[in-house]
Design a protein around this motif. Structure first.
Motif, short mmCIF file in Angstrom:
data_model
loop_
_atom_site.label_atom_id
_atom_site.label_comp_id
_atom_site.label_asym_id
_atom_site.label_seq_id
_atom_site.Cartn_x
_atom_site.Cartn_y
_atom_site.Cartn_z
N VAL A 75 -3.22 0.24 -3.08
CA VAL A 75 -2.07 -0.14 -3.59
C VAL A 75 -1.30 -0.79 -4.45
O VAL A 75 0.15 -1.34 -5.34
CB VAL A 75 -1.86 -1.18 -1.98
CG1 VAL A 75 -1.34 -2.53 -2.29
CG2 VAL A 75 -2.16 -0.66 -1.14
N LEU A 76 -2.07 -1.03 -5.53
CA LEU A 76 -2.20 -1.69 -6.39
C LEU A 76 -0.77 -0.90 -7.65
O LEU A 76 0.21 -1.05 -8.16
CB LEU A 76 -2.73 -2.16 -7.33
CG LEU A 76 -3.83 -3.78 -6.81
CD1 LEU A 76 -5.07 -4.16 -7.85
CD2 LEU A 76 -2.54 -4.88 -7.06
N VAL A 77 -1.90 0.31 -7.57
CA VAL A 77 -1.24 0.98 -8.47
C VAL A 77 -0.10 2.00 -8.21
O VAL A 77 0.95 1.70 -9.07
CB VAL A 77 -2.78 2.57 -8.73
CG1 VAL A 77 -1.79 3.81 -9.18
CG2 VAL A 77 -3.26 1.95 -8.99
N GLN A 78 0.63 1.61 -6.99
CA GLN A 78 1.23 2.40 -6.33
C GLN A 78 2.88 1.54 -6.24
O GLN A 78 3.72 1.75 -7.28
CB GLN A 78 1.39 2.54 -4.65
CG GLN A 78 0.36 3.99 -4.76
CD GLN A 78 0.80 5.20 -5.18
OE1 GLN A 78 2.27 4.92 -5.02
NE2 GLN A 78 0.17 5.86 -5.96
N LEU A 79 2.15 0.73 -6.32
CA LEU A 79 3.45 -0.87 -6.71
C LEU A 79 3.58 -1.16 -8.60
O LEU A 79 4.73 -1.19 -8.58
CB LEU A 79 2.60 -2.93 -6.33
CG LEU A 79 2.68 -2.86 -4.81
CD1 LEU A 79 1.83 -4.06 -4.27
CD2 LEU A 79 3.78 -2.58 -4.22
N ALA A 80 2.19 -0.95 -8.84
CA ALA A 80 2.63 -1.26 -10.31
C ALA A 80 4.19 -0.04 -10.95
O ALA A 80 4.52 0.21 -11.41
CB ALA A 80 1.03 -0.50 -11.51
N GLN A 81 3.61 1.51 -10.26
CA GLN A 81 4.07 2.85 -10.50
C GLN A 81 5.93 2.49 -10.14
O GLN A 81 6.92 3.01 -10.70
CB GLN A 81 3.50 4.15 -9.92
CG GLN A 81 4.16 5.21 -10.58
CD GLN A 81 3.56 5.36 -11.79
OE1 GLN A 81 2.90 5.56 -12.59
NE2 GLN A 81 5.08 5.31 -12.24
N LEU A 82 6.15 2.00 -9.11
CA LEU A 82 7.32 1.60 -8.21
C LEU A 82 7.73 0.81 -8.78
O LEU A 82 9.06 1.36 -9.24
CB LEU A 82 7.27 1.23 -6.39
CG LEU A 82 8.23 0.54 -5.89
CD1 LEU A 82 8.99 2.05 -5.81
CD2 LEU A 82 8.24 0.81 -4.71
N VAL A 83 7.21 -0.47 -9.38
CA VAL A 83 7.73 -0.91 -10.36
C VAL A 83 8.77 -0.71 -11.69
O VAL A 83 10.00 -0.67 -11.84
CB VAL A 83 7.38 -2.42 -10.47
CG1 VAL A 83 7.69 -3.02 -11.48
CG2 VAL A 83 6.92 -3.19 -9.26
#
Length: 219
Positions: A200-208
């Motif tokens: 989740v942390l990685v996906q949020l960082a990539q999205l932002v």
């Protein structure tokens, strides 16, 4: 599942520890890496501040440290971590090593992204009488900002990955939580809960990172 519910406070603490490790590494390592990356870009042959000895030293250092696997770097830097932080294990040693690794990795990312800035824009600024430092601040970095955001996003994800090895030096975080309470106690619910939080942390960082970069590239 009951065990996971019992460990929710510890899971929250581990998440906070991971965010702290990664945040400090990106803040300090990101700043150091930006400076080194700008120097690598500007001191190379034909650069704004062409200086072959400086470029050669920085290039060798980055090439030397960047490929070293993080777990080996943690062990190898223990004596240096002990001198600087006062201890070779625990959170201070881990954070020091994360900053060290992030600095060299980000330096290369910054260099690669800044080299995508069209030379014509730099030459136009030169023709208008702008000095090297002004060109770096007003042309080179701003024009390379979109790719730089993607580069820093990649670095953030890499640091999250490295922080999962915190347990090797007695630190905490989600990786240590998954090993200590999940893998070693044969509890897949706990293990996969920590893994999913990392995802989740990685996906949020990539999205932002993608959203910010897209906006910068469109301006």
């Amino acid at each position: 599942m009951d065990r996971l519910i019992e460990l929710l406070p510890a899971l929250g603490q581990a998440t906070l520890e991971t965010l702290t490790y990664v945040g400090l590494a990106m803040l300090i390592g990101g700043a150091v890496g930006l400076v080194m990356g700008v120097l690598l870009t500007t001191t190379r042959a034909g650069g704004l501040l062409e200086n072959k000895p400086t470029y050669w030293v920085l290039n060798v250092l980055v090439n030397f440290f960047r490929p070293i696997p993080f777990i080996i770097l943690v062990v190898g830097l223990m004596p240096l971590a002990r001198v600087i932080t006062g201890t070779g294990i625990g959170d201070p040693a881990l954070i020091f090593t994360l900053i060290f690794a992030a600095s060299f990795g980000i330096a290369r990312l910054v260099e690669q992204n800044l080299l995508t800035v069209p030379p014509g824009q730099i030459e136009a600024a030169r023709a208008m009488g702008a000095g090297p430092l002004r060109i770096i601040a007003t042309v080179l970095i701003p024009e390379g900002l979109g790719p730089l955001v993607l580069g820093y996003t990649f670095a953030f994800i890499a640091v999250v990955d490295m922080s999962a090895m915190a347990g090797a030096v007695g630190a905490g975080g989600l990786g240590d939580f998954a090993l200590k309470y999940g893998f070693r106690q044969f509890n897949p619910w706990v293990t996969w809960s920590a893994v999913l939080l990392i995802i989740v942390l990685v996906q949020l960082a990539q999205l932002v990172g993608n959203l910010v970069s897209r906006r910068l590239l469109r301006r």
